[in-house]
Write a protein that holds these residues in place. Structure first.
Motif, PDB file in Angstrom:
ATOM      1  N   ALA A  35      -3.373 -31.645   5.177  1.00  0.00           N
ATOM      2  CA  ALA A  35      -2.517 -32.011   6.305  1.00  0.00           C
ATOM      3  C   ALA A  35      -3.263 -32.841   7.342  1.00  0.00           C
ATOM      4  O   ALA A  35      -2.660 -33.660   8.046  1.00  0.00           O
ATOM      5  CB  ALA A  35      -1.951 -30.755   6.953  1.00  0.00           C
ATOM      6  N   ARG A  36      -4.585 -32.671   7.424  1.00  0.00           N
ATOM      7  CA  ARG A  36      -5.369 -33.387   8.428  1.00  0.00           C
ATOM      8  C   ARG A  36      -5.961 -34.692   7.904  1.00  0.00           C
ATOM      9  O   ARG A  36      -6.478 -35.494   8.688  1.00  0.00           O
ATOM     10  CB  ARG A  36      -6.512 -32.490   8.927  1.00  0.00           C
ATOM     11  N   LEU A  37      -5.905 -34.917   6.600  1.00  0.00           N
ATOM     12  CA  LEU A  37      -6.634 -36.037   6.009  1.00  0.00           C
ATOM     13  C   LEU A  37      -6.198 -37.387   6.563  1.00  0.00           C
ATOM     14  O   LEU A  37      -7.025 -38.271   6.814  1.00  0.00           O
ATOM     15  CB  LEU A  37      -6.471 -36.004   4.482  1.00  0.00           C
ATOM     16  N   ASP A  38      -4.905 -37.572   6.778  1.00  0.00           N
ATOM     17  CA  ASP A  38      -4.401 -38.841   7.299  1.00  0.00           C
ATOM     18  C   ASP A  38      -4.155 -38.810   8.802  1.00  0.00           C
ATOM     19  O   ASP A  38      -3.634 -39.774   9.366  1.00  0.00           O
ATOM     20  CB  ASP A  38      -3.105 -39.224   6.575  1.00  0.00           C
ATOM     21  N   ASP A  39      -4.507 -37.685   9.432  1.00  0.00           N
ATOM     22  CA  ASP A  39      -4.362 -37.549  10.882  1.00  0.00           C
ATOM     23  C   ASP A  39      -2.907 -37.618  11.330  1.00  0.00           C
ATOM     24  O   ASP A  39      -2.599 -38.054  12.433  1.00  0.00           O
ATOM     25  CB  ASP A  39      -5.193 -38.614  11.614  1.00  0.00           C
ATOM     26  N   PHE A  40      -2.005 -37.184  10.447  1.00  0.00           N
ATOM     27  CA  PHE A  40      -0.588 -37.203  10.790  1.00  0.00           C
ATOM     28  C   PHE A  40      -0.112 -35.878  11.399  1.00  0.00           C
ATOM     29  O   PHE A  40       0.936 -35.836  12.030  1.00  0.00           O
ATOM     30  CB  PHE A  40       0.260 -37.494   9.549  1.00  0.00           C
ATOM     31  N   TYR A  41      -0.833 -34.802  11.157  1.00  0.00           N
ATOM     32  CA  TYR A  41      -0.430 -33.470  11.618  1.00  0.00           C
ATOM     33  C   TYR A  41      -1.536 -32.840  12.468  1.00  0.00           C
ATOM     34  O   TYR A  41      -2.720 -33.156  12.309  1.00  0.00           O
ATOM     35  CB  TYR A  41      -0.204 -32.533  10.438  1.00  0.00           C
ATOM     36  N   GLU A  42      -1.123 -31.888  13.307  1.00  0.00           N
ATOM     37  CA  GLU A  42      -2.074 -31.003  13.942  1.00  0.00           C
ATOM     38  C   GLU A  42      -1.509 -29.581  13.905  1.00  0.00           C
ATOM     39  O   GLU A  42      -0.318 -29.361  14.143  1.00  0.00           O
ATOM     40  CB  GLU A  42      -2.369 -31.416  15.374  1.00  0.00           C
ATOM     41  N   PRO A  43      -2.347 -28.597  13.555  1.00  0.00           N
ATOM     42  CA  PRO A  43      -1.876 -27.211  13.523  1.00  0.00           C
ATOM     43  C   PRO A  43      -1.717 -26.672  14.944  1.00  0.00           C
ATOM     44  O   PRO A  43      -2.625 -26.813  15.774  1.00  0.00           O
ATOM     45  CB  PRO A  43      -2.997 -26.477  12.769  1.00  0.00           C
ATOM     46  N   VAL A  44      -0.571 -26.090  15.227  1.00  0.00           N
ATOM     47  CA  VAL A  44      -0.334 -25.547  16.568  1.00  0.00           C
ATOM     48  C   VAL A  44      -0.058 -24.043  16.545  1.00  0.00           C
ATOM     49  O   VAL A  44      -0.154 -23.384  17.581  1.00  0.00           O
ATOM     50  CB  VAL A  44       0.831 -26.266  17.271  1.00  0.00           C
ATOM     51  N   ALA A  45       0.289 -23.511  15.389  1.00  0.00           N
ATOM     52  CA  ALA A  45       0.602 -22.087  15.294  1.00  0.00           C
ATOM     53  C   ALA A  45       0.280 -21.603  13.883  1.00  0.00           C
ATOM     54  O   ALA A  45       0.372 -22.374  12.925  1.00  0.00           O
ATOM     55  CB  ALA A  45       2.076 -21.824  15.616  1.00  0.00           C
ATOM     56  N   ALA A  46      -0.091 -20.339  13.759  1.00  0.00           N
ATOM     57  CA  ALA A  46      -0.450 -19.827  12.438  1.00  0.00           C
ATOM     58  C   ALA A  46      -0.358 -18.317  12.385  1.00  0.00           C
ATOM     59  O   ALA A  46      -0.599 -17.619  13.380  1.00  0.00           O
ATOM     60  CB  ALA A  46      -1.869 -20.267  12.061  1.00  0.00           C
ATOM     61  N   ALA A  47      -0.018 -17.829  11.183  1.00  0.00           N
ATOM     62  CA  ALA A  47      -0.148 -16.417  10.801  1.00  0.00           C
ATOM     63  C   ALA A  47      -0.799 -16.466   9.431  1.00  0.00           C
ATOM     64  O   ALA A  47      -0.121 -16.618   8.419  1.00  0.00           O
ATOM     65  CB  ALA A  47       1.210 -15.732  10.758  1.00  0.00           C
ATOM     66  N   LEU A  48      -2.123 -16.382   9.392  1.00  0.00           N
ATOM     67  CA  LEU A  48      -2.878 -16.776   8.206  1.00  0.00           C
ATOM     68  C   LEU A  48      -3.058 -15.699   7.154  1.00  0.00           C
ATOM     69  O   LEU A  48      -3.414 -16.013   6.015  1.00  0.00           O
ATOM     70  CB  LEU A  48      -4.272 -17.284   8.624  1.00  0.00           C
ATOM     71  N   SER A  49      -2.849 -14.435   7.496  1.00  0.00           N
ATOM     72  CA  SER A  49      -3.190 -13.379   6.544  1.00  0.00           C
ATOM     73  C   SER A  49      -2.257 -12.189   6.667  1.00  0.00           C
ATOM     74  O   SER A  49      -1.688 -11.927   7.735  1.00  0.00           O
ATOM     75  CB  SER A  49      -4.645 -12.929   6.783  1.00  0.00           C
ATOM     76  N   SER A  50      -2.117 -11.454   5.553  1.00  0.00           N
ATOM     77  CA  SER A  50      -1.371 -10.192   5.594  1.00  0.00           C
ATOM     78  C   SER A  50      -2.155  -9.123   6.342  1.00  0.00           C
ATOM     79  O   SER A  50      -1.600  -8.090   6.721  1.00  0.00           O
ATOM     80  CB  SER A  50      -1.081  -9.711   4.170  1.00  0.00           C
TER      81      SER A  50
END
Length: 390
Positions: A35-50
């Motif tokens: 998602a970051r490779l082309d610099d088109f997105y930035e992560p703003v929120a996450a729930a990464l694990s159970s």
């Protein structure tokens, strides 16, 4: 490809929310990097694990602005925010996709979903109904369709270079289950444990790699699988998960195919290959040489097309980032799907039609077709008969 075309259009990057994909996961971290490779997105929120504490700790360490203990908290916490995500990326175990994808769609978020779409056709159709009900964009990350020369193959077939298609062979071989690894089940990697559980991982070989082989064949040929005669099962008597599947396939337009997927091919390292033949010629692509596509014609030398050339079809040119002679691979293929989806999202935000070349990515219909294919193969194996794919 311009690295800034999304920022040029919107004045900002697209905001992305992540569900799943902690450091212990296999493919989730790949999603974040792609998602970051082309610099088109930035992560703003996450729930990464159970594991809520792990998810909170890892999200904070990654610098994600808003980190939540679970998916439901993310959906509730982002509701009403002016800077909420433009899309939600789901990289959780298969059995959670229906609940999370439907909830994200109903909350107004376009969805980026890891494959397979679901463990069964019922769940896949439920997600399909949510996509239809909401009208929101949805992409399924069958990453091999992001390789430039896979796209060149698709474009060559669509242009009629092979003529009327009549024969294909597709295979995906891995060696991770060439031994009975379950003998020490308690010490298995957690990401393998859930995959070997038929309840959570479905038919393991079919869900994990068989759907990839199916999608690769359908994507390049442009033909739907109509019927299957399959053998699906395990290589060890004590193994409860399917590790190998072979099948004869009948596709639209009289195309016949041979399909093989196995995780018990001892020593194999992600050996993916496809051949496709028509009355004017054939083509062949292998994952071990992903930047090359072989074109075959009667009474003529093989033609080898390579990534990055100006002579390729626009669909393939779009997927290349650097000039010919340099290699691109796994991360870039994922990034191509993410970047195409970024164009779709940006166009939607602006009330415009997306670039037609951005639309050649797997979507909800591909996911439902994959689920139908898996169910047909498993049922055919049990009945010992040809069965139609719904």
């Amino acid at each position: 490809m311009s690295a800034n075309r999304i920022r040029a259009r919107l004045g900002r990057r697209l905001r992305l929310g992540f569900v799943g994909g902690s450091s212990s996961a296999m493919i989730g971290p790949v999603h974040r990097l792609a998602a970051r490779l082309d610099d088109f997105y930035e992560p703003v929120a996450a729930a990464l694990s159970s594991d809520p504490q792990r998810g909170l700790a890892e999200g904070t360490a990654l610098g994600i602005p808003r980190v939540y203990p679970d998916f439901a908290s993310l959906i509730a916490g982002e509701a009403g925010r002016a800077d909420k995500p433009d899309a939600i990326a789901i990289a959780t175990p298969n059995d959670l996709h229906r609940e999370q994808a439907c909830a994200a769609l109903d909350a107004g978020y376009p969805v980026i979903c890891d494959k397979p779409l679901a463990n069964n056709l019922t769940d896949a159709r439920a997600i399909q109904e949510a996509v239809k009900r909401t009208g929101l964009p949805f992409v399924l990350l069958h990453n091999y369709s992001g390789y430039p020369m896979v796209r060149e193959a698709r474009a060559a077939v669509a242009a009629g270079e092979l003529g009327k298609l009549h024969l294909a062979r597709v295979s995906y071989l891995q060696g991770s289950l060439g031994q009975y690894v379950e003998a020490d089940f308690d010490n298995l990697n957690p990401r393998l444990k859930w995959r070997l559980d038929p309840v959570r991982g479905g038919s393991h070989v079919m869900a994990d790699i068989g759907t990839h082989a199916h999608q690769l064949l359908v994507y390049i040929s442009g033909r739907r699988v109509e019927a299957v005669r399959a053998d699906v099962g395990a290589s060890f008597d004590a193994r409860i998960a399917d590790d190998t599947a072979s099948a004869l396939l009948r596709l639209e337009g009289g195309l016949r195919a041979n399909f093989l997927a196995s995780k018990a091919a001892t020593g194999a390292e992600n050996a993916i290959s496809i051949e496709l033949y028509g009355d004017k010629g054939g083509l062949a692509w292998e994952h071990r040489a992903p930047n090359e596509l072989k074109i075959m014609r009667p009474q003529a030398a093989f033609e080898t097309r390579t990534r990055g050339l100006a002579s390729l079809y626009p669909l393939a040119q779009r997927a290349a980032r650097i000039s010919a002679g340099h290699h691109e691979g796994f991360f870039e293929a994922f990034a191509n799907l993410m970047s195409d989806f970024a164009d779709i999202l940006a166009a939607r935000l602006q009330g415009q039609a997306p670039d037609p070349l951005a639309l050649h990515i797997p979507g909800i219909e591909d996911g439902v077709a994959g689920a139908a294919f898996v169910e047909a193969c498993v049922a055919s194996s049990r009945s010992g008969t040809w069965l139609d794919c719904e």
